[in-house]
Design a protein around this motif. Structure first.
Motif, mmCIF file in Angstrom:
data_model
loop_
_atom_site.group_PDB
_atom_site.id
_atom_site.type_symbol
_atom_site.label_atom_id
_atom_site.label_comp_id
_atom_site.label_asym_id
_atom_site.label_seq_id
_atom_site.Cartn_x
_atom_site.Cartn_y
_atom_site.Cartn_z
ATOM 1 N N ASP A 63 0.845 -1.192 0.000
ATOM 2 C CA ASP A 63 0.000 0.000 0.000
ATOM 3 C C ASP A 63 0.881 1.243 0.000
ATOM 4 O OD1 ASP A 63 -2.242 -1.574 0.067
ATOM 5 O OD2 ASP A 63 -2.515 -1.430 2.238
ATOM 6 N N ARG A 64 0.652 2.094 -0.984
ATOM 7 C CA ARG A 64 1.362 3.365 -1.062
ATOM 8 C C ARG A 64 0.317 4.463 -1.168
ATOM 9 N NH1 ARG A 64 5.168 0.215 -4.158
ATOM 10 N NH2 ARG A 64 4.616 1.033 -6.209
ATOM 11 N N GLU A 65 0.209 5.215 -0.085
ATOM 12 C CA GLU A 65 -0.831 6.220 0.044
ATOM 13 C C GLU A 65 -2.196 5.534 -0.103
ATOM 14 O OE1 GLU A 65 0.117 9.468 -2.579
ATOM 15 O OE2 GLU A 65 1.860 10.041 -1.381
ATOM 16 N N GLN A 66 -2.986 5.872 -1.093
ATOM 17 C CA GLN A 66 -4.324 5.275 -1.225
ATOM 18 C C GLN A 66 -4.387 4.275 -2.381
ATOM 19 O OE1 GLN A 66 -6.205 9.211 -1.410
ATOM 20 N NE2 GLN A 66 -7.366 8.667 0.417
ATOM 21 N N VAL A 67 -3.232 3.759 -2.756
ATOM 22 C CA VAL A 67 -3.129 2.829 -3.884
ATOM 23 C C VAL A 67 -2.595 1.497 -3.393
ATOM 24 C CG1 VAL A 67 -2.122 2.419 -6.153
ATOM 25 C CG2 VAL A 67 -2.700 4.762 -5.451
ATOM 26 N N ARG A 68 -3.267 0.415 -3.739
ATOM 27 C CA ARG A 68 -2.804 -0.929 -3.395
ATOM 28 C C ARG A 68 -2.182 -1.569 -4.618
ATOM 29 N NH1 ARG A 68 -6.366 -4.084 0.610
ATOM 30 N NH2 ARG A 68 -5.054 -2.765 1.937
ATOM 31 N N TRP A 69 -0.906 -1.911 -4.512
ATOM 32 C CA TRP A 69 -0.167 -2.553 -5.597
ATOM 33 C C TRP A 69 -0.180 -4.055 -5.376
ATOM 34 C CZ3 TRP A 69 2.739 -0.095 -9.608
ATOM 35 C CH2 TRP A 69 2.643 1.299 -9.594
#
Length: 262
Positions: free
Chosen positions: A13-19
């Motif tokens: 999770d990077r900020e509000q993005v799930r990779w």
């Protein structure tokens, strides 16, 4: 994220993005039963997580996804692989109906089930020249996770028939022309391009994007009158949301909106 320890996926999770990274590089990220289970767990957990506004799916190593793992079972080289088509179809349907925008960052080859996975994503970015194709025909197989249904609807009838019947791949640039791939970038720029797009999407109203996805999906299965009436009803209901009010006020004040998804 409330999912069990993962063996075939990397989730960050990077900020509000799930990779979500398919992580079987030694098998070209071929889809195994374990990967389907883990992907289902991650998608289910993400769907109800308000901190996740965008999903990005990519592959580890030199491939995006080579399709189902067709390696024989242990101990018997003549054993047929454990490929549960109904299970694949259900998990891919879950991906297609994910409430958040889903971005695919195609870092390498995407074929067979890998292409079927792409067809369930909302936006597809690809590294220049990566091969994409169906390839089931090369082994006497049929697409079992929606390929014959979704492919003509995303690229058109003629390209779809060529890809399905010949079993050949085409470079990402052809899929850009056909409409499945939305942008082709140099391999070294793919991650940055996906980050840029994910950041853009994460700043939009989560509720608005969720409803847009639902309206587009529903509209494809509705006649014109029903589809337009449904879109109007949802848009009118959306006018009562906090995100609608925030968007209108921010526009009038010429400031960046602060959406909450309500």
């Amino acid at each position: 994220m409330s999912v069990p320890e993962l063996e075939t996926l990397l989730v960050a999770d990077r900020e509000q993005v799930r990779w979500i990274t398919l992580n079987r590089p030694d098998r070209l990220n071929a889809i195994s039963p374990a990967m389907l289970d883990e992907l289902e767990s991650v998608l289910t957990a993400s769907a109800d997580d308000p901190s996740v506004r965008v999903l990005v799916i990519t592959g580890a190593g030199r491939a995006f996804c080579a399709g189902a793992d067709l390696s024989p079972g242990p101990g018997d080289p003549d054993a047929l692989p454990d490929v549960d088509l109904a299970r694949s179809d259900a998990v891919f349907e879950l991906l297609e109906r994910q409430p958040q925008p889903v971005v695919a960052a195609v870092n390498g080859m995407a074929c067979a089930g890998g292409l079927e996975l792409l067809l369930c994503c909302d936006v597809v970015l690809a590294a220049a020249g990566v091969p994409i194709g169906d390839m089931h025909a090369n082994a006497g197989l049929l697409p079992g996770a929606g390929g014959t249904y979704r492919l003509p609807r995303r690229v058109g009838l003629n390209p779809a028939m060529w890809l399905l019947l010949t079993g050949r791949t085409a470079p990402a640039e052809d899929f850009l022309r056909w409409g499945l791939v939305h942008r082709v970038v140099a391999a070294g720029e793919l991650t940055a391009a996906a980050e840029e797009l994910a950041k853009l999407l994460s700043g939009k109203s989560p509720l608005g994007l969720r409803r847009m996805k639902e309206l587009v999906r529903d509209g494809l299965a509705q006649d014109r009158r029903t589809g337009l009436a449904h879109a109007l009803a949802v848009a009118q209901a959306h006018q009562k949301s906090a995100d609608y009010a925030e968007g209108v006020r921010a526009f009038a004040a010429r400031r960046t909106p602060r959406f909450t998804g309500r």
